[in-house]
Design a protein around this motif. Structure first.
Motif, mmCIF file in Angstrom:
data_model
loop_
_atom_site.group_PDB
_atom_site.id
_atom_site.type_symbol
_atom_site.label_atom_id
_atom_site.label_comp_id
_atom_site.label_asym_id
_atom_site.label_seq_id
_atom_site.Cartn_x
_atom_site.Cartn_y
_atom_site.Cartn_z
ATOM 1 N N PHE A 148 -5.677 13.431 16.765
ATOM 2 C CA PHE A 148 -5.224 13.667 15.392
ATOM 3 C C PHE A 148 -6.077 14.714 14.681
ATOM 4 C CE2 PHE A 148 -3.756 9.242 16.142
ATOM 5 C CZ PHE A 148 -2.396 9.521 16.107
ATOM 6 N N ARG A 149 -6.670 15.622 15.447
ATOM 7 C CA ARG A 149 -7.499 16.668 14.856
ATOM 8 C C ARG A 149 -6.695 17.449 13.819
ATOM 9 N NH1 ARG A 149 -9.731 18.810 19.434
ATOM 10 N NH2 ARG A 149 -11.338 17.233 19.203
ATOM 11 N N PHE A 150 -7.313 17.688 12.666
ATOM 12 C CA PHE A 150 -6.694 18.407 11.538
ATOM 13 C C PHE A 150 -5.484 17.669 10.964
ATOM 14 C CE2 PHE A 150 -8.738 22.070 13.724
ATOM 15 C CZ PHE A 150 -9.588 22.453 12.699
ATOM 16 N N ALA A 151 -5.428 16.361 11.102
ATOM 17 C CA ALA A 151 -4.271 15.600 10.615
ATOM 18 C C ALA A 151 -4.142 15.708 9.106
ATOM 19 C CB ALA A 151 -4.394 14.135 11.015
ATOM 20 N N ALA B 250 -6.120 -0.689 17.173
ATOM 21 C CA ALA B 250 -7.161 -0.052 16.361
ATOM 22 C C ALA B 250 -7.882 -1.076 15.501
ATOM 23 C CB ALA B 250 -6.530 1.016 15.463
ATOM 24 N N ARG B 251 -8.867 -0.576 14.760
ATOM 25 C CA ARG B 251 -9.519 -1.313 13.670
ATOM 26 C C ARG B 251 -9.363 -0.442 12.434
ATOM 27 N NH1 ARG B 251 -10.904 -6.525 15.163
ATOM 28 N NH2 ARG B 251 -11.948 -6.575 13.146
ATOM 29 N N GLU C 22 -2.454 4.928 23.685
ATOM 30 C CA GLU C 22 -2.273 6.374 23.739
ATOM 31 C C GLU C 22 -3.276 7.151 22.886
ATOM 32 O OE1 GLU C 22 1.357 9.471 22.567
ATOM 33 O OE2 GLU C 22 1.674 7.304 22.439
ATOM 34 N N TYR C 23 -3.715 6.583 21.756
ATOM 35 C CA TYR C 23 -4.583 7.304 20.822
ATOM 36 C C TYR C 23 -6.046 6.850 20.887
ATOM 37 C CZ TYR C 23 0.027 8.483 19.149
ATOM 38 O OH TYR C 23 1.326 8.908 19.082
ATOM 39 N N LEU D 161 -7.725 8.295 12.246
ATOM 40 C CA LEU D 161 -7.016 8.849 11.090
ATOM 41 C C LEU D 161 -7.812 8.456 9.862
ATOM 42 C CD1 LEU D 161 -3.272 8.107 11.909
ATOM 43 C CD2 LEU D 161 -4.354 10.355 11.708
ATOM 44 N N GLU D 162 -8.019 9.403 8.962
ATOM 45 C CA GLU D 162 -8.789 9.164 7.745
ATOM 46 C C GLU D 162 -7.835 9.053 6.564
ATOM 47 O OE1 GLU D 162 -11.950 8.496 8.142
ATOM 48 O OE2 GLU D 162 -11.699 8.968 10.261
#
Length: 176
Positions: free
Chosen positions: A144-147, A86-87, A114-115, A120-121
């Motif tokens: 990660f919807r609604f994480a 990721a970044r 995988e993601y 993620l916020e």
């Protein structure tokens, strides 16, 4: 005219019933450890001080009101050459008068594995001079919807000559 409004009312009731019956499924829990490769200086810096104006020397993390923009490489392992996952893109604001806290606004944008395509916020106050800092996960997209959840940051390596800090990030989230 009255029959038209009654039919519209019936359609709205049916729509409401249909929407309330829709299910997102059960929450899943995901835990992971990833590593932010934080280049805080040099030609390949991934952190830039925006305010107050940065004029050579060291970044002023302790100065109240200092704002930093970041675009850190995120890897699956400690070493900078391990696989990129990721970044970490966002900003930090030194928000405590004594410089002890920063406000963190960061998106972890997954671009491999995988993601891939998910985010993620991250948001919250981070006691920047504590060994372990905890911040909230306030949302996400894709897988990660609604994480919602939390993460911890721990600086596990600093090399001042190479302008590199490695920050271990342990994440626990609930999501659909």
């Amino acid at each position: 005219m009255a029959s038209y409004s009654i039919k519209l009312y019936e359609i709205l009731i049916l729509a409401l019933i249909t929407c309330t019956k829709a299910k997102l499924g059960e929450f899943k829990e995901t835990s992971m450890t990833i590593y932010f490769q934080d280049q805080f200086g040099g030609p390949n810096a991934t952190v830039a001080q925006i305010l107050p104006e940065y004029i050579g020397g060291h970044l002023s993390f302790k100065k109240f009101g200092a704002i930093f923009c970041t675009d850190d490489l995120v890897t699956e392992g400690f070493d900078v050459s391990s696989a990129q996952v990721a970044r970490a893109q966002g900003m930090y604001l030194t928000s405590a008068l004594d410089g002890s806290n920063t406000h963190v606004l960061v998106s972890i944008v997954f671009n491999n594995g995988e993601y891939k395509g998910s985010t993620l916020e991250i948001q919250g106050a981070s006691a920047q001079f504590e060994r372990v800092r905890e911040v909230a996960v306030v949302g996400g997209t894709g897988k990660f919807r609604f994480a919602r959840g939390y993460l911890t940051f721990e600086t596990i390596h600093i090399n001042v000559e190479a302008n590199l800090a490695v920050i271990q990030c342990n994440i626990t989230v609930l999501h659909y």
